[in-house]
Design an enzyme around this catalytic site. Structure first.
Site, PDB file in Angstrom:
ATOM      1  N   ASN A   1       0.943  -1.243   0.062  1.00  0.00           N
ATOM      2  CA  ASN A   1       0.054  -0.137   0.160  1.00  0.00           C
ATOM      3  C   ASN A   1       0.906   1.026  -0.221  1.00  0.00           C
ATOM      4  O   ASN A   1       0.493   2.275  -0.669  1.00  0.00           O
ATOM      5  CB  ASN A   1      -0.890   0.011   1.044  1.00  0.00           C
ATOM      6  CG  ASN A   1      -2.278  -0.869   0.991  1.00  0.00           C
ATOM      7  OD1 ASN A   1      -2.996  -0.362  -0.074  1.00  0.00           O
ATOM      8  ND2 ASN A   1      -2.227  -1.976   1.468  1.00  0.00           N
TER       9      ASN A   1
ATOM     10  N   ARG B   1       3.928   2.802  25.817  1.00  0.00           N
ATOM     11  CA  ARG B   1       3.621   3.160  24.637  1.00  0.00           C
ATOM     12  C   ARG B   1       3.500   4.708  24.320  1.00  0.00           C
ATOM     13  O   ARG B   1       3.796   5.411  23.271  1.00  0.00           O
ATOM     14  CB  ARG B   1       2.108   2.637  24.568  1.00  0.00           C
ATOM     15  CG  ARG B   1       1.413   2.994  23.343  1.00  0.00           C
ATOM     16  CD  ARG B   1       0.099   2.073  22.813  1.00  0.00           C
ATOM     17  NE  ARG B   1      -0.813   2.430  23.645  1.00  0.00           N
ATOM     18  CZ  ARG B   1      -2.038   1.884  23.512  1.00  0.00           C
ATOM     19  NH1 ARG B   1      -2.067   0.736  22.769  1.00  0.00           N
ATOM     20  NH2 ARG B   1      -3.246   2.100  24.242  1.00  0.00           N
TER      21      ARG B   1
ATOM     22  N   LEU C   1      -2.452   2.495  18.219  1.00  0.00           N
ATOM     23  CA  LEU C   1      -1.987   3.791  18.694  1.00  0.00           C
ATOM     24  C   LEU C   1      -3.207   4.323  19.912  1.00  0.00           C
ATOM     25  O   LEU C   1      -4.416   3.995  19.813  1.00  0.00           O
ATOM     26  CB  LEU C   1      -2.214   4.619  17.381  1.00  0.00           C
ATOM     27  CG  LEU C   1      -1.140   4.291  16.391  1.00  0.00           C
ATOM     28  CD1 LEU C   1      -1.159   5.023  15.216  1.00  0.00           C
ATOM     29  CD2 LEU C   1       0.499   4.683  17.091  1.00  0.00           C
TER      30      LEU C   1
ATOM     31  N   ASN D   1      -6.495   5.102   7.766  1.00  0.00           N
ATOM     32  CA  ASN D   1      -6.045   3.665   7.727  1.00  0.00           C
ATOM     33  C   ASN D   1      -6.782   2.796   6.729  1.00  0.00           C
ATOM     34  O   ASN D   1      -7.932   3.429   6.281  1.00  0.00           O
ATOM     35  CB  ASN D   1      -6.294   2.990   9.212  1.00  0.00           C
ATOM     36  CG  ASN D   1      -6.043   1.471   9.172  1.00  0.00           C
ATOM     37  OD1 ASN D   1      -4.776   0.955   8.938  1.00  0.00           O
ATOM     38  ND2 ASN D   1      -6.707   0.672   9.771  1.00  0.00           N
TER      39      ASN D   1
ATOM     40  N   HIS E   1      -8.123  -1.015   5.833  1.00  0.00           N
ATOM     41  CA  HIS E   1      -8.529  -2.062   6.484  1.00  0.00           C
ATOM     42  C   HIS E   1      -9.079  -3.315   5.397  1.00  0.00           C
ATOM     43  O   HIS E   1     -10.056  -2.761   4.597  1.00  0.00           O
ATOM     44  CB  HIS E   1      -9.412  -1.856   7.499  1.00  0.00           C
ATOM     45  CG  HIS E   1      -9.903  -3.191   8.386  1.00  0.00           C
ATOM     46  ND1 HIS E   1      -9.263  -3.702   9.359  1.00  0.00           N
ATOM     47  CD2 HIS E   1     -11.019  -3.962   8.379  1.00  0.00           C
ATOM     48  CE1 HIS E   1      -9.867  -4.627   9.939  1.00  0.00           C
ATOM     49  NE2 HIS E   1     -10.779  -4.949   9.389  1.00  0.00           N
TER      50      HIS E   1
ATOM     51  N   ASP F   1     -10.557   0.275  14.456  1.00  0.00           N
ATOM     52  CA  ASP F   1     -11.440   0.004  12.803  1.00  0.00           C
ATOM     53  C   ASP F   1     -12.747   0.958  13.160  1.00  0.00           C
ATOM     54  O   ASP F   1     -13.631   0.434  12.453  1.00  0.00           O
ATOM     55  CB  ASP F   1     -11.161  -1.445  12.816  1.00  0.00           C
ATOM     56  CG  ASP F   1      -9.970  -1.961  12.650  1.00  0.00           C
ATOM     57  OD1 ASP F   1      -9.045  -1.334  12.256  1.00  0.00           O
ATOM     58  OD2 ASP F   1     -10.096  -3.189  12.823  1.00  0.00           O
TER      59      ASP F   1
HETATM   60  C1  GRF Z   1      -3.385  -4.527   3.966  1.00  0.00           C
HETATM   61  O1  GRF Z   1      -3.983  -5.894   3.937  1.00  0.00           O
HETATM   62  C2  GRF Z   1      -3.996  -3.721   4.848  1.00  0.00           C
HETATM   63  O2  GRF Z   1      -5.464  -3.532   4.768  1.00  0.00           O
HETATM   64  C3  GRF Z   1      -3.837  -4.073   6.398  1.00  0.00           C
HETATM   65  O3  GRF Z   1      -2.489  -4.706   6.257  1.00  0.00           O
HETATM   66  C4  GRF Z   1      -2.161  -5.130   4.984  1.00  0.00           C
HETATM   67  C5  GRF Z   1      -0.682  -4.446   4.570  1.00  0.00           C
HETATM   68  O4  GRF Z   1      -0.257  -4.873   3.287  1.00  0.00           O
HETATM   69  N1  GRF Z   1      -4.035  -3.206   7.141  1.00  0.00           N
HETATM   70  P1  GRF Z   1       0.872  -4.006   2.677  1.00  0.00           P
HETATM   71  O5  GRF Z   1       2.183  -3.935   3.706  1.00  0.00           O
HETATM   72  O6  GRF Z   1       0.348  -2.548   2.419  1.00  0.00           O
HETATM   73  O7  GRF Z   1       1.319  -4.612   1.655  1.00  0.00           O
END
Ligand code: GRF
Length: 194
Positions: free
Chosen positions: A18, A69, A97, A111, A113, A149
């Site tokens: 990502n 933390r 976090l 984020n 998900h 989430d």
């Molecule tokens: C993805 O599936 C994202 O939705 C989740 O963790 C994974 C990360 O994949 N939060 P990458 O490191 O971006 O390849």
């Protein structure tokens, strides 16, 4: 008119696909953001290589080296603000976090998900969707709020689950959609700031 790009910090823990999709999107001169900093809490995260390959500053902040933390998050905050980043993208960042940090970055931390939130929150959303037997799943980009989430949704994509799909095949199909909606969502929120 020259577009002033908003600086983004991307937080990762692993593969970084990502991250790569955000970096590639930001190469377009009309994209309103620039990936200015990558932070990983794991020194062996492949995403660090992706950052280096693209000449983006990449730092490791190992949460295990901090006694609390709060201290870990203070360090994160300092590095991100020192670099003048205005938005944080979590991209496979495997640390929860705390409310103080999240509230400081209210509306500025997002984020991705791999489920259609609010369904299948938590650590195993792809497996949970298969086990539940839903016919569609997908992915969600959302603002981060103190509850896991649960923040407001910015963008989603739907993926059909076929009878032969397993955790791996579904995760792959969802990931392809993630790579489309994360840049799209980032663009939406940056345009709001501009
Ligand atoms: C993805 O599936 C994202 O939705 C989740 O963790 C994974 C990360 O994949 N939060 P990458 O490191 O971006 O390849």
């Amino acid at each position: 008119m020259i577009l002033k790009k908003i600086k983004i910090a991307v937080l990762i823990s692993g593969r970084g696909s990502n991250l790569e999709s955000l970096i590639n999107a930001a190469k377009n001169k009309n994209f309103p953001a620039e990936i200015a900093l990558v932070i990983s809490n794991k020194s062996d995260a492949y995403g660090l290589e992706i950052a280096k390959k693209n000449s983006i500053e990449a730092v490791v902040i190992d949460h295990k080296k901090f006694s609390s933390r709060t201290q870990f998050e203070s360090k994160l905050h300092k590095i991100i603000t020192d670099k003048n980043c205005q938005i944080i993208c979590l991209a496979g960042f495997m640390r929860i976090l705390g409310a103080r940090f999240v509230n400081k970055w209210h509306d500025k931390i997002i984020n991705i998900h791999p489920s259609l939130l609010p369904s299948f929150k938590g650590a195993n959303p792809v497996e949970d969707a298969i086990n539940y037997g839903v016919k569609y799943s997908g992915c969600t980009v959302h603002y981060v709020s103190p509850e896991l989430d649960s923040g407001p949704i910015i963008e989603q994509a739907v993926v059909k689950i076929l009878p032969l799909d397993n955790k791996e095949s579904l995760a792959l199909k969802i990931l392809k959609e993630e790579h489309k909606i994360y840049p799209k969502a980032l663009k939406i929120i940056c345009n709001k700031l501009n």
